[in-house]
Design a protein around this motif. Structure first.
Motif, PDB file in Angstrom:
ATOM      1  N   PRO A  79       4.334  18.095  10.076  1.00 13.54           N
ATOM      2  CA  PRO A  79       4.869  17.977   8.716  1.00 13.54           C
ATOM      3  C   PRO A  79       5.783  16.767   8.601  1.00 13.54           C
ATOM      4  O   PRO A  79       6.369  16.296   9.568  1.00 13.54           O
ATOM      5  N   LEU A  80       5.865  16.236   7.380  1.00 14.40           N
ATOM      6  CA  LEU A  80       6.750  15.117   7.134  1.00 14.40           C
ATOM      7  C   LEU A  80       8.200  15.540   7.279  1.00 14.40           C
ATOM      8  O   LEU A  80       8.592  16.632   6.857  1.00 14.40           O
ATOM      9  N   SER A  81       8.985  14.667   7.871  1.00 13.00           N
ATOM     10  CA  SER A  81      10.414  14.934   8.000  1.00 13.00           C
ATOM     11  C   SER A  81      11.094  14.769   6.645  1.00 13.00           C
ATOM     12  O   SER A  81      10.554  14.126   5.731  1.00 13.00           O
ATOM     13  N   PRO A  82      12.279  15.326   6.475  1.00 12.74           N
ATOM     14  CA  PRO A  82      13.012  15.130   5.208  1.00 12.74           C
ATOM     15  C   PRO A  82      13.238  13.649   4.888  1.00 12.74           C
ATOM     16  O   PRO A  82      13.198  13.253   3.726  1.00 12.74           O
ATOM     17  N   ALA A  83      13.486  12.829   5.930  1.00 11.33           N
ATOM     18  CA  ALA A  83      13.702  11.401   5.689  1.00 11.33           C
ATOM     19  C   ALA A  83      12.472  10.750   5.071  1.00 11.33           C
ATOM     20  O   ALA A  83      12.564   9.956   4.136  1.00 11.33           O
ATOM     21  N   TRP A  84      11.298  11.098   5.605  1.00 10.11           N
ATOM     22  CA  TRP A  84      10.066  10.539   5.057  1.00 10.11           C
ATOM     23  C   TRP A  84       9.772  11.076   3.661  1.00 10.11           C
ATOM     24  O   TRP A  84       9.281  10.341   2.800  1.00 10.11           O
ATOM     25  N   ARG A  85      10.065  12.351   3.442  1.00 12.76           N
ATOM     26  CA  ARG A  85       9.808  12.926   2.111  1.00 12.76           C
ATOM     27  C   ARG A  85      10.670  12.253   1.048  1.00 12.76           C
ATOM     28  O   ARG A  85      10.263  12.137  -0.111  1.00 12.76           O
ATOM     29  N   ARG A  86      11.849  11.775   1.432  1.00 13.70           N
ATOM     30  CA  ARG A  86      12.704  11.086   0.476  1.00 13.70           C
ATOM     31  C   ARG A  86      12.308   9.615   0.300  1.00 13.70           C
ATOM     32  O   ARG A  86      12.479   9.063  -0.778  1.00 13.70           O
ATOM     33  N   ALA A  87      11.829   9.001   1.361  1.00 15.50           N
ATOM     34  CA  ALA A  87      11.538   7.567   1.310  1.00 15.50           C
ATOM     35  C   ALA A  87      10.169   7.259   0.706  1.00 15.50           C
ATOM     36  O   ALA A  87      10.008   6.238   0.027  1.00 15.50           O
ATOM     37  N   LEU A  88       9.184   8.115   0.961  1.00 15.86           N
ATOM     38  CA  LEU A  88       7.825   7.789   0.553  1.00 15.86           C
ATOM     39  C   LEU A  88       7.648   7.601  -0.954  1.00 15.86           C
ATOM     40  O   LEU A  88       6.975   6.656  -1.382  1.00 15.86           O
ATOM     41  N   PRO A  89       8.217   8.463  -1.809  1.00 11.09           N
ATOM     42  CA  PRO A  89       8.002   8.248  -3.255  1.00 11.09           C
ATOM     43  C   PRO A  89       8.484   6.881  -3.727  1.00 11.09           C
ATOM     44  O   PRO A  89       7.772   6.187  -4.469  1.00 11.09           O
ATOM     45  N   GLY A  90       9.679   6.485  -3.307  1.00  9.83           N
ATOM     46  CA  GLY A  90      10.184   5.174  -3.719  1.00  9.83           C
ATOM     47  C   GLY A  90       9.335   4.046  -3.180  1.00  9.83           C
ATOM     48  O   GLY A  90       9.056   3.062  -3.887  1.00  9.83           O
ATOM     49  N   PHE A  91       8.900   4.170  -1.927  1.00 10.57           N
ATOM     50  CA  PHE A  91       8.054   3.141  -1.331  1.00 10.57           C
ATOM     51  C   PHE A  91       6.735   3.023  -2.082  1.00 10.57           C
ATOM     52  O   PHE A  91       6.261   1.918  -2.380  1.00 10.57           O
ATOM     53  N   LEU A  92       6.126   4.147  -2.409  1.00 12.60           N
ATOM     54  CA  LEU A  92       4.847   4.121  -3.116  1.00 12.60           C
ATOM     55  C   LEU A  92       4.998   3.530  -4.520  1.00 12.60           C
ATOM     56  O   LEU A  92       4.099   2.835  -5.007  1.00 12.60           O
ATOM     57  N   VAL A  93       6.125   3.787  -5.173  1.00  7.14           N
ATOM     58  CA  VAL A  93       6.369   3.195  -6.488  1.00  7.14           C
ATOM     59  C   VAL A  93       6.447   1.675  -6.376  1.00  7.14           C
ATOM     60  O   VAL A  93       5.863   0.934  -7.185  1.00  7.14           O
ATOM     61  N   LEU A  94       7.170   1.180  -5.357  1.00 10.51           N
ATOM     62  CA  LEU A  94       7.269  -0.272  -5.167  1.00 10.51           C
ATOM     63  C   LEU A  94       5.903  -0.878  -4.843  1.00 10.51           C
ATOM     64  O   LEU A  94       5.536  -1.928  -5.370  1.00 10.51           O
ATOM     65  N   LEU A  95       5.148  -0.207  -3.981  1.00 11.49           N
ATOM     66  CA  LEU A  95       3.829  -0.706  -3.613  1.00 11.49           C
ATOM     67  C   LEU A  95       2.907  -0.723  -4.828  1.00 11.49           C
ATOM     68  O   LEU A  95       2.170  -1.700  -5.055  1.00 11.49           O
ATOM     69  N   LEU A  96       2.964   0.346  -5.604  1.00 15.33           N
ATOM     70  CA  LEU A  96       2.140   0.410  -6.804  1.00 15.33           C
ATOM     71  C   LEU A  96       2.570  -0.657  -7.806  1.00 15.33           C
ATOM     72  O   LEU A  96       1.733  -1.228  -8.518  1.00 15.33           O
ATOM     73  N   GLY A  97       3.874  -0.950  -7.853  1.00 13.98           N
ATOM     74  CA  GLY A  97       4.354  -2.008  -8.738  1.00 13.98           C
ATOM     75  C   GLY A  97       3.757  -3.355  -8.393  1.00 13.98           C
ATOM     76  O   GLY A  97       3.357  -4.120  -9.286  1.00 13.98           O
ATOM     77  N   VAL A  98       3.693  -3.686  -7.106  1.00  9.28           N
ATOM     78  CA  VAL A  98       3.069  -4.953  -6.693  1.00  9.28           C
ATOM     79  C   VAL A  98       1.595  -4.982  -7.105  1.00  9.28           C
ATOM     80  O   VAL A  98       1.100  -5.974  -7.653  1.00  9.28           O
ATOM     81  N   LEU A  99       0.890  -3.869  -6.853  1.00  8.57           N
ATOM     82  CA  LEU A  99      -0.541  -3.825  -7.164  1.00  8.57           C
ATOM     83  C   LEU A  99      -0.811  -3.935  -8.661  1.00  8.57           C
ATOM     84  O   LEU A  99      -1.761  -4.604  -9.086  1.00  8.57           O
ATOM     85  N   LEU A 100       0.022  -3.288  -9.476  1.00 10.54           N
ATOM     86  CA  LEU A 100      -0.204  -3.319 -10.920  1.00 10.54           C
ATOM     87  C   LEU A 100       0.237  -4.640 -11.543  1.00 10.54           C
ATOM     88  O   LEU A 100      -0.486  -5.230 -12.350  1.00 10.54           O
ATOM     89  N   LEU A 101       1.432  -5.113 -11.173  1.00  5.66           N
ATOM     90  CA  LEU A 101       1.938  -6.341 -11.774  1.00  5.66           C
ATOM     91  C   LEU A 101       1.069  -7.540 -11.424  1.00  5.66           C
ATOM     92  O   LEU A 101       0.852  -8.433 -12.254  1.00  5.66           O
ATOM     93  N   TYR A 102       0.564  -7.571 -10.203  1.00  2.00           N
ATOM     94  CA  TYR A 102      -0.213  -8.726  -9.749  1.00  2.00           C
ATOM     95  C   TYR A 102      -1.691  -8.372  -9.603  1.00  2.00           C
ATOM     96  O   TYR A 102      -2.399  -8.925  -8.765  1.00  2.00           O
ATOM     97  N   ARG A 103      -2.130  -7.464 -10.452  1.00  2.00           N
ATOM     98  CA  ARG A 103      -3.520  -7.008 -10.363  1.00  2.00           C
ATOM     99  C   ARG A 103      -4.510  -8.141 -10.629  1.00  2.00           C
ATOM    100  O   ARG A 103      -5.623  -8.143 -10.055  1.00  2.00           O
ATOM    101  N   GLN A 104      -4.135  -9.114 -11.490  1.00  4.93           N
ATOM    102  CA  GLN A 104      -5.054 -10.222 -11.742  1.00  4.93           C
ATOM    103  C   GLN A 104      -5.295 -11.043 -10.480  1.00  4.93           C
ATOM    104  O   GLN A 104      -6.411 -11.508 -10.227  1.00  4.93           O
ATOM    105  N   THR A 105      -4.235 -11.198  -9.685  1.00  7.41           N
ATOM    106  CA  THR A 105      -4.409 -11.907  -8.413  1.00  7.41           C
ATOM    107  C   THR A 105      -5.304 -11.119  -7.483  1.00  7.41           C
ATOM    108  O   THR A 105      -6.202 -11.676  -6.833  1.00  7.41           O
TER     109      THR A 105
END
Length: 522
Positions: free
Chosen positions: A5-31
């Motif tokens: 199972p995911l540790s509490p540290a990972w459960r807290r970090a993953l949502p923010g990380f995925l939002v940032l990653l998704l932001g790069v993919l969406l903002l620069y989707r044309q690239t």
């Protein structure tokens, strides 16, 4: 085996990380979509379709190691993220796909250490770096690879006792004419071999030395294999009276030969494979790591750095567009160069999608001596319409009317301005339907960008970016002059005299065109 199972540290970090990653993919989707488009239309980079899935699979293999780590944002990686954003902005302003795509990939990769920490990024360093194989990059090597392929093939034919006459990338043997084109460069083999070689070395070796040796072999081998392939194809055609290895056959033979070579490489490399590292011990659940104010500030700053380049680019694009262009031929009659009755040859440079273009010719006053002038004028440049592009050339390799047999640079004077010009010599092709077989042209080229003259692609790009950042727009033009080669350098002398006599007037005409467009946009 059931995953831990995911540790509490990972459960807290993953949502923010995925939002940032998704932001790069969406903002620069044309690239990102531009990368996919190149994968789809270019066989050279078709292998890139498998790069993201392979990278994700390699990361998944490290899940047990990742579970033992505690993610922590690290501010130090904001600096390289800012550099990647700046690279994207400059690449976007210059419409350089390679720059924006490398920057986009770098932003994806750097999001990991910036949002999750260096320990996490180090544990999956190879899968992250492997993503750079998805960037369609390396076509700049094609002219060099074509040249070396021609060198080897001609040398091998002569060693085989076959007489060869060569001009540029064209050569003639007793059984027929051959030429080295893009498909003969070996760039496809090289790109695929280096990518697969790196993956094979990572999966099969633990020693850094063995990995580098294997990657080095995987880089050199396709080059040598392509040289042998080209030589064997010409020999097959020669010995079969051009019944074998012509048309599409030589491409099929080439891939079969390359496949055999790579299979042999992997079979031999597997003999020295090293066992996998022992699996890690079952992870202990790391203590919960609270998201500190400093860590939250890093995430916020990271989000701003991700968005800033795109916002800046959009603000610059919002500047008022220039007026539609219509070019009228400059009048040089007062300088002793009246309009010619006919151009020196039926030739047109291959420059795509200029805002306006002009092709005309001038007479020197000497009997039969004429200079052709082509101007491709670019304004409001983007990825489709841009001055400097790999598709913008003096002559395409598959041109049916002309073949380039020589090229280089020459020092000249454009009016009173010293300049270095790109040169080419063209030979009328026997495949042409026009009556130009055997005619030779001397062609000189330079760029005019923001009032500056250059023949270097990188300088033209740099001047264009500076012009946009300083609010002067991106008006630019390619200037091509050409003349019949004649005897004893007559063509070069004619072109040199034309630019000396009319260079100042030509620059003034270009400047007036630019100013008229700027005045109309106010």
């Amino acid at each position: 085996m059931r995953p831990a199972p995911l540790s509490p540290a990972w459960r807290r970090a993953l949502p923010g990380f995925l939002v940032l990653l998704l932001g790069v993919l969406l903002l620069y989707r044309q690239t990102g979509l531009a990368m996919v488009e190149i994968w789809y239309r270019s066989e050279t980079f078709a292998h890139a379709f498998v790069v993201p899935p392979i990278s994700l699979w390699l990361i998944w293999r490290q899940r047990a190691v990742l579970a033992q780590l505690t993610p922590r944002p690290q501010a130090i990686f904001l600096l390289p993220m800012a550099a990647a954003g700046l690279l994207w902005l400059v690449g976007d302003l210059a419409a350089v796909n390679a720059a924006t795509q490398f920057a986009f990939t770098a932003m994806l990769v750097l999001t990991v250490p910036a949002a999750l920490g260096w320990a996490v990024a180090r544990s999956i360093a190879f899968p992250l770096l492997f993503l750079f194989f998805a960037v369609p990059f390396g076509e700049f090597l094609m002219p060099l690879l074509m040249e070396t392929t021609a060198d080897f093939t001609v040398a091998a034919l002569r060693l085989s006792g076959i007489p060869v006459y060569r001009e540029g990338l064209q050569f003639i043997i007793p059984s027929g004419n051959w030429s080295v084109v893009e498909a003969c460069s070996g760039i496809r083999y090289l790109m695929a071999s280096v990518m697969v070689g790196c993956l094979f070395a990572y999966l099969n070796y633990r020693s850094t030395k063995r990995r580098w040796i294997f990657v080095g072999i995987a880089t050199v081998l396709p080059l040598v294999a392509n040289w042998l392939r080209a030589y064997m194809i010409v020999m097959l055609g020669h010995l079969s009276s051009n019944q074998l290895a012509v048309g599409a056959d030589h491409l099929i033979y080439g891939w079969v030969f390359f496949g055999i070579i790579m299979l042999a490489l992997f079979m031999i490399g597997a003999r020295w494979a090293e066992p996998d590292a022992p699996p890690p011990a079952p992870p202990a659940i790391p203590p919960a790591a609270a998201i500190t104010r400093r860590g939250a500030a890093v995430w916020v700053a990271l989000g701003l750095l991700i968005a800033a380049p795109l916002a800046t680019s959009r603000a610059l694009d919002a500047q008022a567009p220039g007026q539609p262009l219509s070019l009228a031929a400059p009048d040089f009659a007062a300088r002793g160069w009246p309009a010619a009755e006919a151009p020196p040859a039926r030739y047109r440079p291959a420059f795509e999608f200029p805002a306006a273009e002009l092709q005309t010719a001038y007479s020197s006053g000497d009997a039969g001596a004429a200079v052709g002038l082509y101007i491709g004028y670019y304004r409001q440049q983007g990825y489709r319409s841009k001055l400097v592009s790999s598709n913008n050339v003096l002559l395409r390799s598959n041109d049916r009317h002309w073949a380039q047999v020589d090229g280089g640079v020459v020092e000249g004077t454009v009016g009173e301005t010293a300049a270095r010009l790109r040169t080419a010599e063209l030979l009328g092709s026997s495949r042409s339907l026009e009556a130009i077989d055997g005619q030779r042209l001397r062609v000189w080229q330079l760029y005019w960008v923001d009032g500056r003259l250059t023949s270097a692609d990188w300088q033209a790009k740099l001047y264009g970016v500076l012009g946009r950042l300083l609010g002067r727009g991106d008006d630019a033009a390619v200037v091509v002059v050409y003349a019949d080669k004649g005897q004893a350098g007559e063509g070069d002398a004619l072109l040199r005299r034309f630019l000396q006599d009319n260079g100042a007037g030509l620059q003034g005409w270009l400047q007036q065109t630019r100013e008229a467009g700027r005045a109309g946009s106010r």
